[in-house]
Design a protein around this motif. Structure first.
Motif, PDB file in Angstrom:
ATOM      1  N   GLU A 102       0.926  -1.289   0.141  1.00  0.00           N
ATOM      2  CA  GLU A 102      -0.168  -0.069   0.192  1.00  0.00           C
ATOM      3  C   GLU A 102       0.816   1.226   0.000  1.00  0.00           C
ATOM      4  OE1 GLU A 102      -2.356  -0.473   3.179  1.00  0.00           O
ATOM      5  OE2 GLU A 102      -3.817  -1.912   2.548  1.00  0.00           O
ATOM      6  N   MET A 103       1.992   1.173   0.672  1.00  0.00           N
ATOM      7  CA  MET A 103       2.927   2.476   0.689  1.00  0.00           C
ATOM      8  C   MET A 103       3.417   2.791  -0.741  1.00  0.00           C
ATOM      9  SD  MET A 103       4.921   1.218   4.341  1.00  0.00           S
ATOM     10  CE  MET A 103       6.100   2.484   3.998  1.00  0.00           C
ATOM     11  N   ALA A 104       3.475   1.874  -1.692  1.00  0.00           N
ATOM     12  CA  ALA A 104       3.929   2.020  -2.982  1.00  0.00           C
ATOM     13  C   ALA A 104       3.060   2.906  -3.780  1.00  0.00           C
ATOM     14  CB  ALA A 104       4.338   0.792  -3.563  1.00  0.00           C
ATOM     15  N   GLY A 105       1.759   3.117  -3.256  1.00  0.00           N
ATOM     16  CA  GLY A 105       0.670   3.997  -3.880  1.00  0.00           C
ATOM     17  C   GLY A 105       0.349   5.361  -3.094  1.00  0.00           C
ATOM     18  N   GLN A 106       0.159   6.279  -3.772  1.00  0.00           N
ATOM     19  CA  GLN A 106      -0.052   7.658  -3.121  1.00  0.00           C
ATOM     20  C   GLN A 106      -1.220   7.680  -2.286  1.00  0.00           C
ATOM     21  OE1 GLN A 106       2.048  10.133  -3.486  1.00  0.00           O
ATOM     22  NE2 GLN A 106       1.023  11.085  -1.955  1.00  0.00           N
ATOM     23  N   ALA A 107      -2.081   6.793  -2.222  1.00  0.00           N
ATOM     24  CA  ALA A 107      -3.315   6.927  -1.531  1.00  0.00           C
ATOM     25  C   ALA A 107      -2.980   6.686  -0.048  1.00  0.00           C
ATOM     26  CB  ALA A 107      -4.251   5.824  -1.990  1.00  0.00           C
ATOM     27  N   TYR A 108      -1.998   5.663   0.219  1.00  0.00           N
ATOM     28  CA  TYR A 108      -1.626   5.499   1.446  1.00  0.00           C
ATOM     29  C   TYR A 108      -1.129   6.679   2.251  1.00  0.00           C
ATOM     30  CZ  TYR A 108       1.446   3.521   5.378  1.00  0.00           C
ATOM     31  OH  TYR A 108       1.842   3.223   6.569  1.00  0.00           O
ATOM     32  N   TRP A 109      -0.402   7.795   1.571  1.00  0.00           N
ATOM     33  CA  TRP A 109       0.558   8.742   2.281  1.00  0.00           C
ATOM     34  C   TRP A 109      -0.603   9.765   2.190  1.00  0.00           C
ATOM     35  CZ3 TRP A 109       4.470   7.752   4.607  1.00  0.00           C
ATOM     36  CH2 TRP A 109       5.178   6.460   4.278  1.00  0.00           C
ATOM     37  N   ASP A 110      -1.699   9.904   1.071  1.00  0.00           N
ATOM     38  CA  ASP A 110      -2.651  11.047   1.336  1.00  0.00           C
ATOM     39  C   ASP A 110      -3.330  11.055   2.789  1.00  0.00           C
ATOM     40  OD1 ASP A 110      -1.995  11.792  -1.051  1.00  0.00           O
ATOM     41  OD2 ASP A 110      -3.687  10.754  -2.038  1.00  0.00           O
ATOM     42  N   LYS A 111      -3.548   9.781   3.210  1.00  0.00           N
ATOM     43  CA  LYS A 111      -4.432   9.814   4.553  1.00  0.00           C
ATOM     44  C   LYS A 111      -3.619  10.591   5.426  1.00  0.00           C
ATOM     45  CE  LYS A 111      -2.781   5.438   6.353  1.00  0.00           C
ATOM     46  NZ  LYS A 111      -3.101   3.870   6.664  1.00  0.00           N
ATOM     47  N   PHE A 112      -2.161  10.443   5.351  1.00  0.00           N
ATOM     48  CA  PHE A 112      -1.511  11.332   6.644  1.00  0.00           C
ATOM     49  C   PHE A 112      -1.828  12.910   6.481  1.00  0.00           C
ATOM     50  CE2 PHE A 112       0.563   7.602   6.773  1.00  0.00           C
ATOM     51  CZ  PHE A 112       0.984   7.119   7.943  1.00  0.00           C
ATOM     52  N   GLU A 113      -2.281  13.452   5.234  1.00  0.00           N
ATOM     53  CA  GLU A 113      -2.729  14.896   5.129  1.00  0.00           C
ATOM     54  C   GLU A 113      -4.054  15.073   6.198  1.00  0.00           C
ATOM     55  OE1 GLU A 113      -1.497  17.385   3.423  1.00  0.00           O
ATOM     56  OE2 GLU A 113       0.112  15.933   3.329  1.00  0.00           O
TER      57      GLU A 113
END
Length: 323
Positions: A102-113
């Motif tokens: 999941e970390m290889a995709g941007q969606a994983y990191w978007d939730k940290f916003e």
């Protein structure tokens, strides 16, 4: 340079440039059939070069070598995709393996916003651009062999049992060799420094999960405990008591901080004591503000979970106050 730490088991210290951890201990277990490497370093040229120096020093054939990732953090999983392309089988716990992909995709990191708002970190204008988890993780999905409690991996005359030790991450695993009393624990137990226990969602009290994992390993018969940073741990039971006492002191410190007035996660973290070289919260680099806030959040949520703190949300920001 690689060092033999037990018969046919070698440790290689892989530098982590510009990171407070300084280096990761990668372990290499050799056999005539297949070899096993435990943890890899960041997905960077510096780490890959250092990694390959150890491989070449031992004369290892990567076609006969597999990688076990103890947990999802990029200093442990960073080179997994590259090794996967070389033909190595990649082992990981079923939870963290899924999260690495999941970390290889941007969606994983978007939730940290969303977490940035929730934690009140918007006032610091933090971003993920220079966060090591974002910068140095694998950038493409990996074909993992998922492992769970009780699974076994046999390398030469060693028979390793998979042990679930969640807390530092939701799906952290370790390897226990009962006959030789060996335990490879990743970041679960570290010597001199304390593993970061961050926030992984409201579904569980992750600090309680970590405490239970520590108590679980406390009961194991361990002669040699191999951790992923700094030196090996001589007495795992003594170190576990020290870690439990550390978190007890952390909780008491936070209760003092939120005793009189409600505090956001960010403001709680800014008032906590940190063993870092920075004089003020404003001096903390963005990644350290994330790590500190994540640790503050896990402790605040624990206090809320056990009924010692109230939690409110105002304008999308969480606040905690001692009951």
């Amino acid at each position: 340079m690689v060092v033999e730490v037990y018969p046919n088991i070698y440790m290689q210290e892989i530098p982590l440039p510009k990171n407070p951890l300084r280096a990761i201990n990668s372990y290499i277990i050799l056999s005539e059939d297949r070899n096993l490497i435990i943890d890899s370093g960041f997905n960077t040229e510096e780490c890959r070069n250092a990694f390959m120096e150890g491989i070449n020093e031992l004369g290892i054939d990567l076609n006969k070598t597999d990688l076990l990732v103890t947990h999802l953090h990029s200093d442990h999983s960073g080179l997994a995709a590259a090794l996967n392309k070389e033909g190595a089988k990649i082992y990981a716990g079923k939870i963290d393996g899924k999260m690495i992909n999941e970390m290889a995709g941007q969606a994983y990191w978007d939730k940290f916003e969303g977490y940035k708002k929730l934690f009140d970190l918007e006032k610091d204008n933090v971003s993920f651009d220079n966060h090591p988890g974002y910068k140095y993780c694998p950038k493409e999905p990996i074909e993992f062999i998922s492992l769970d409690e009780g699974d076994s991996i046999n390398i030469g005359h060693y028979s390793f049992e998979v042990v679930n030790i969640p807390g530092h991450t939701p799906g952290h695993i370790g390897l226990y060799e009962k006959n030789h009393k060996l335990f490879f624990c990743g970041d679960h137990i570290l010597h001199k420094i304390t593993p970061n226990i961050a926030f992984w969602g409201f579904e569980q009290d992750i600090l309680s999960v970590y405490f239970n994992s520590l108590k679980k390993v406390h009961e194991y018969d361990i002669k040699h405990l191999f951790s992923a940073h700094r030196s090996t741990v001589a007495d795992h039971k003594e170190r576990i008591h020290e870690l439990l006492n550390h978190h007890d002191a952390r909780l008491n410190e936070i209760m003092e901080i939120i005793k009189d007035d409600k505090k956001s996660v960010r403001d709680t973290a800014a008032n906590m004591h940190w063993e870092l070289k920075y004089d003020t919260w404003e001096d903390f680099p963005n990644p350290q503000k994330w790590f500190a806030s994540g640790e503050a959040m896990s402790h605040l949520e624990h206090l809320y979970s056990i009924g010692k703190a109230d939690r409110t949300e105002e304008n999308g920001i969480l606040y905690y106050k001692l009951k």
